[in-house]
Structures are given as structure tokens and as C-alpha cells.
Design an enzyme around this catalytic site. Structure first.
Site, PDB file in Angstrom:
ATOM      1  N   GLY A 113       0.936  -1.112  -0.066  1.00  0.00           N
ATOM      2  CA  GLY A 113      -0.108   0.018  -0.008  1.00  0.00           C
ATOM      3  C   GLY A 113       0.774   1.132   0.089  1.00  0.00           C
TER       4      GLY A 113
ATOM      5  CB  ILE B 211      -0.490   4.908   6.788  1.00  0.00           C
ATOM      6  CG1 ILE B 211      -1.451   5.552   7.595  1.00  0.00           C
ATOM      7  CG2 ILE B 211       0.349   3.723   7.662  1.00  0.00           C
ATOM      8  CD1 ILE B 211      -2.529   4.795   8.285  1.00  0.00           C
TER       9      ILE B 211
ATOM     10  CD  GLU C 265      -1.496   1.308  -4.157  1.00  0.00           C
ATOM     11  OE1 GLU C 265      -1.050   1.829  -3.042  1.00  0.00           O
ATOM     12  OE2 GLU C 265      -2.413   1.012  -4.582  1.00  0.00           O
TER      13      GLU C 265
ATOM     14  CB  VAL D 237       0.345  -8.137  -2.293  1.00  0.00           C
ATOM     15  CG1 VAL D 237       0.554  -9.497  -1.314  1.00  0.00           C
ATOM     16  CG2 VAL D 237       1.424  -7.159  -2.093  1.00  0.00           C
TER      17      VAL D 237
ATOM     18  CB  VAL E  60      -4.063  -2.808   2.438  1.00  0.00           C
ATOM     19  CG1 VAL E  60      -2.893  -3.220   1.836  1.00  0.00           C
ATOM     20  CG2 VAL E  60      -4.659  -3.327   3.869  1.00  0.00           C
TER      21      VAL E  60
ATOM     22  CB  ALA F 277      -6.614  13.638  13.901  1.00  0.00           C
TER      23      ALA F 277
ATOM     24  CG  HIS G  86      12.080  38.567  -0.179  1.00  0.00           C
ATOM     25  ND1 HIS G  86      12.092  37.538  -1.008  1.00  0.00           N
ATOM     26  CD2 HIS G  86      13.244  39.231   0.063  1.00  0.00           C
ATOM     27  CE1 HIS G  86      13.216  37.588  -1.871  1.00  0.00           C
ATOM     28  NE2 HIS G  86      14.037  38.419  -1.031  1.00  0.00           N
TER      29      HIS G  86
END
Ligand code: FAD
Ligand code: AMP
Length: 481
Positions: A189, A193, A212, A246, A278, A328, A452
């Protein structure tokens, strides 16, 4: 006599604990039921985010970033480091200390605000009653509530082709607790995460392969930005294999053999550890009695309207157990919206202006739509981009990688999306969020003064580029005025 509260919250993660604190601030009597027992064997608030998610992953990302900077980037500044090493157990202790502090901090906030923390499991019964089973044992109690907020969060998805095994095949929680750096690390995956955890262990020396299934890298991110990001990841040695599904795995001895298929057929990869990343699924088991009246949607999420109301009046659901991004800050803002609406304040949440971040280096951050989405919608649009390579501040900081991209409505000038890959993208994106929340046109971004030198100037120049007005870059098409 049975306990009763004006608000009972089930789950003490970012959704639940914020709901409980905001409710107490508004003068409601409130209880928060949380069942989590941490690694020390103590009951702990904070949910996935504080215990095994956002916070520990960022602690490891920051430690590993400092290490790789010292190893690879200091020399450009003329700094040499001899005998550089990293003590993984000290790094993990630091991370655990941060988690301990923060979760205890939430408990202190509960105390200070007068929130009752009920340590154990909660279940919604019919008629806004909640069953509470104490973690320390003892009889279940039934608690009466005027309002119930469900915030039971999510857990990692498990797949039959890669069942978890001891210390060999782990989920994101296990991957935060490695005690040494695996030589060969596989990850299933390439979502947020997988990329974050892959970065941590790659920086510390692991050979990382990410498998993936999808052909498109980070489909929720504008593809110009996603393509720039994957180029950087590959340079760092993260071997991201797209279109690699997979199909099976065998964990034996100290190795895991992974079977996957790609365009060239069936393949095999042997690693010392495998992380399964995943996705996550909502926690709804043991949460609802059969007659609770709360319904799930077709994806197994709790069905709610745009104000997080379930099908039962007075029962709400927030965070990872409902639709929308599993983040979150989205859970926390839903918490505030629900509680303030219970208090009859007419607030709402702008789901179109929720930022997302991948905390790799460079970071990826975005808000709003991608160019691909706007194109598919048929709206007339214009884009502007600007590279970090043309920013003096980025150069001074040795952070010249990446770009900012604006996607803007052609006729109204309204900003539809901003996507960034580059240093501090997580901070820079907030400028776009604030602008979009206030309904800014791209001209508003163009006419504002940016300090700047600062990385923020890359945002400014990308906004200017939408109308061919970027200054610090050559060979751009100029629009006649
Ligand atoms: P959770 O945090 O999952 O909390 C739910 C709580 O409810 C849990 O503590 C659970 O024990 C409790 N509970 C469940 N059922 C019951 C019950 N019946 N009775 C009592 N208690 C119950 N998001 C970000 O925005 N930024 C990030 O950088 C980020 N990084 C992440 C990194 C990782 C490795 C992971 C796994 C996730 C990350 N997330 C991040 C996602 C984030 O953690 C979640 O979106 C967030 O925690 C969701 O909050 P929540 O309150 O809905 O649920
Ligand atoms: P996310 O849901 O963003 O955390 O990402 C999880 C990723 O895992 C998605 O991009 C999926 O395509 C990917 N994925 C799920 N199952 C498999 C599999 N069997 N093989 C490879 N990748 C997978």
C-alpha cells in the site's frame, strides 16, 4: 440510581475527546467512554491519533529526518559529522515519551473541565441508553443520555493475502515499534501511512519496496504534484512499484516471501519485515445494539447527514466511523460542530476546505480539487505553478525541491484547489485553506504581501502564475493586459 448525562461520548480519540471537552466548556454534563489500554497496561485517552497514529509517526519521521539530514545534507553547508549513528531504542523511547505526555495531557484536560472518563467499553442501546462495561471488570451499567456521540474510530484493514505474524508481518501499529532497522522492508500500500512509515525506515537504512495495486500514484493528489513526489521518493531509494497487487505471502523463519502480480506477470519479493498498510476500517462491532436504530451505509460506515446526525434523533457519529477523509482534524472539527449544534449554535463544517498532508520529505499537502477532477467536471479552469527551485529562501535552506500548483475557476477566479509538494507543505497549505474558507479569488492571493524571503513566496508566485504574472521565473507565457 442509574447514571445519567446530557452528553455521553463513546470513544476518546480526537473526535471523542474534543467533543467531550467542548461539551464541558459549554456547561453540559458529559461522560466519555474509552476502552484503550496502552503498552504500559494503563487506560489511555487519545485514540489512534495520539497512541498509534499521527503523533508517534511524526515523532519517528522527525527523528529519522534529523538523522538523514546529518548523514546526507549537512555537508552542503560545510558541516561534517564523524561517527554518526542512531540509537533506535533511544528514538523509540523519545516517541513513547511524547505519546505518554500527550495522552496524559488529555486526561488532565478532562479533569480540568469536569469530564467523567469511564474506562471501558460503551455500546449504544435503544432509547439513547448506553451500556458501559468497565475495563477493570465488574457488572455492566446502563447509562441514560440526552445525547450520544459515537466516535469509535478505525483500525487497520487486514488482508487474507498477508495475515499478520508476530514481529514479521505487522500493521502500522507494529511498524511504529520496530526495535531495529530491517535490512529489507516490504510495504503493501502506497497510501499516506505506507509512504510515511516507508520513509522512516528507509532514512534509517532499510531497503524499502512498496507494492501498490493501483497504476496511479496517490490518485487523490493532483498528478503533476504526485509525479514530482514519486520522483523524489525514488531518488531517496523508496522503490514504489505501481500496478503491483499482492496475492499471497509466506512468513517463515526470519523472512517473508511475498507473491504479487504486475503487468509482466507473477513476481516474488523476499523481505525481512512486511508492513500491511492497505487502509483502515471503521469500528462498529460491539458498538450498536441490534435495536439501536442507527444504520450503516453501503461501506460499513455509520450513516449520517452533513451535520453528523444519525438516523436516531439525539445520536451523532463523527470521525473515522463516518464518511469523509479519515483525518484527525476532520474528526475534531466534526466534534465541535456536533456539540455546538446540540447547544443550538448554527455552526457547520466546510468539507470542501479540509487539508490533507503526507508527512514525507518533501511533504505533500493539498486542499480542494485536483486538475483531473476539475477537468472531468467540465468547468473552465486555469492553473498556475511555481517551483521551489526558484525561491531564494528555499535555496538558502537547501530545500529547492517541489512545486506549488493552483487550480482556479476560469470565469470567477475562485480557487478550486491548491496542491503542494515541497518543504513545509503542511504549513504552507493552511494559507490556501484560509483563503478558500474566506472565498478568496486568485487575485486576492496575488495582491497580498508575502514576507521576503520565505517559502510562502512560492505560494504567492504560483498564484501570480495563474495569470502569467510570476516574476521570479523566466520563459513563462505572458498574458497581455
Ligand atoms: P480514533 O482515533 O480511532 O479513536 C477512537 C477511540 O475509540 C479509540 O481509542 C478506541 O479505543 C475507542 N473505542 C472504539 N470502540 C469503543 C467502544 N465500544 N467503547 C469505548 N471506546 C471505544 N490523521 C491526521 O489527520 N494526520 C496524521 O498525520 C495522521 N497520521 C496517522 C498515522 C498513522 C500511522 C495512522 C494509523 C493514522 C493517522 N492519522 C492521521 C489518522 C488519524 O489517526 C485518525 O483519522 C483519527 O485518529 C480518527 O479519530 P477518531 O476520534 O475518529 O478515532
Ligand atoms: P490508503 O487507503 O490511502 O491507506 O491506501 C492503501 C493502499 O493500499 C491503496 O492505495 C490500495 O490500492 C493499496 N492496496 C490494497 N490492497 C492491496 C494489495 N493486495 N496489493 C497492493 N496494494 C494494495
Amino acid at each position: 440510581m442509574a447514571k445519567s448525562f446530557e452528553i455521553v461520548v463513546i470513544g476518546g480519540g480526537p473526535g471523542g475527546y474534543v467533543a467531550a471537552i467542548r461539551a464541558a466548556q459549554l456547561g453540559f454534563s458529559v461522560a466519555c467512554i474509552e476502552k484503550h489500554i496502552n503498552k504500559d497496561g494503563d487506560a489511555a485517552l487519545g485514540g489512534t491519533c495520539l497512541n498509534v497514529g499521527c503523533i508517534p509517526s511524526k515523532a519517528l519521521l522527525d527523528s529519522s529526518h534529523k538523522y538523514i539530514e546529518a548523514k546526507e545534507s549537512f555537508k552542503v553547508h560545510g558541516i561534517s559529522v564523524k561517527d554518526l549513528s542512531i540509537d533506535i531504542s533511544a528514538m523509540q523511547d523519545r516517541k513513547d515519551g511524547i505519546v505518554r505526555n500527550l495522552t496524559k495531557g488529555v486526561a488532565s484536560l478532562f479533569k480540568a473541565n469536569g469530564v467523567s472518563w469511564l474506562k471501558g467499553a460503551g455500546k449504544l442501546l435503544a432509547g439513547k441508553q448506553v451500556e458501559f462495561v468497565p475495563a477493570e471488570g465488574g457488572d455492566a451499567e446502563t447509562i441514560a443520555a440526552e445525547n450520544v456521540i459515537l466516535a469509535s474510530g478505525s483500525v487497520p484493514v487486514e488482508i487474507a493475502s498477508a495475515p499478520l505474524k508476530d514481529n514479521l508481518v505487522v500493521d502500522s501499529t507494529g511498524a511504529l515499534d520496530f526495535t531495529d532497522v530491517p535490512k529489507r522492508l516490504g510495504i503493501i500500500g502506497a497510501g499516506i501511512i505506507g509512504l510515511e512509515l516507508g520513509s522512516v525506515w528507509r532514512r534509517l537504512g532499510a531497503e524499502v519496496t512498496i507494492l501498490e495495486a493501483q497504476e496511479v500514484f496517490l490518485p487523490m493528489v493532483d498528478q503533476l504534484v504526485a509525479k514530482d513526489a514519486i520522483k523524489q521518493y525514488k531518488k531517496q531509494g523508496l522503490d514504489v512499484k505501481l500496478g503491483a497487487r499482492v496475492t499471497g505471502s509466506e512468513a517463515e523463519g526470519n523472512e517473508v516471501t511475498i507473491a504479487y502480480s504486475d503487468n509482466s506477470g507473477d513476481q516474488q519479493l523476499v523481505v525481512d519485515k512486511l508492513i500491511v498498510a492497505v487502509g483502515r476500517r471503521p469500528v462498529t462491532e460491539n458498538l450498536l445494539a441490534g435495536d439501536s436504530g442507527v444504520n450503516l451505509d453501503e461501506r460499513g460506515l455509520i450513516f449520517v447527514n452533513s451535520y453528523c446526525r444519525t438516523d436516531v434523533p439525539g445520536v451523532y457519529a463523527i470521525g473515522d466511523i463516518v464518511r469523509g477523509p479519515a483525518l484527525a482534524h476532520k474528526a475534531m472539527e466534526e466534534a465541535v460542530m456536533v456539540v455546538e449544534r446540540i447547544a443550538e449554535q448554527p455552526v457547520q463544517l466546510n468539507y470542501d476546505a479540509i487539508p490533507s498532508v503526507v508527512y514525507t520529505h518533501p511533504e505533500i499537502a493539498w486542499v480542494g480539487q485536483t486538475e483531473e477532477q476539475v477537468k472531468a467536471s467540465g468547468e473552465a479552469y486555469k492553473v498556475g505553478t511555481f517551483p521551489f527551485a526558484a525561491s531564494g529562501r528555499a535555496m538558502a535552506a537547501n530545500e529547492s525541491v517541489g512545486l506549488v500548483k493552483f487550480i482556479v475557476h476560469e470565469e470567477t477566479d475562485r480557487v478550486l484547489g491548491v496542491h503542494i509538494v515541497g518543504a513545509q507543505a503542511s504549513e504552507l497549505i493552511q494559507q490556501a485553506v484560509i483563503g478558500m474558507e474566506f472565498g478568496a479569488s486568485v487575485e486576492d492571493f496575488q495582491l497580498m504581501v508575502f514576507a521576503h524571503p520565505s517559502l510562502s513566496e512560492v505560494v504567492h508566485e504560483a498564484a501570480l502564475d495563474v495569470d502569467g504574472k510570476a516574476v521570479h521565473i523566466a520563459k513563462r507565457k505572458r498574458k497581455k493586459k
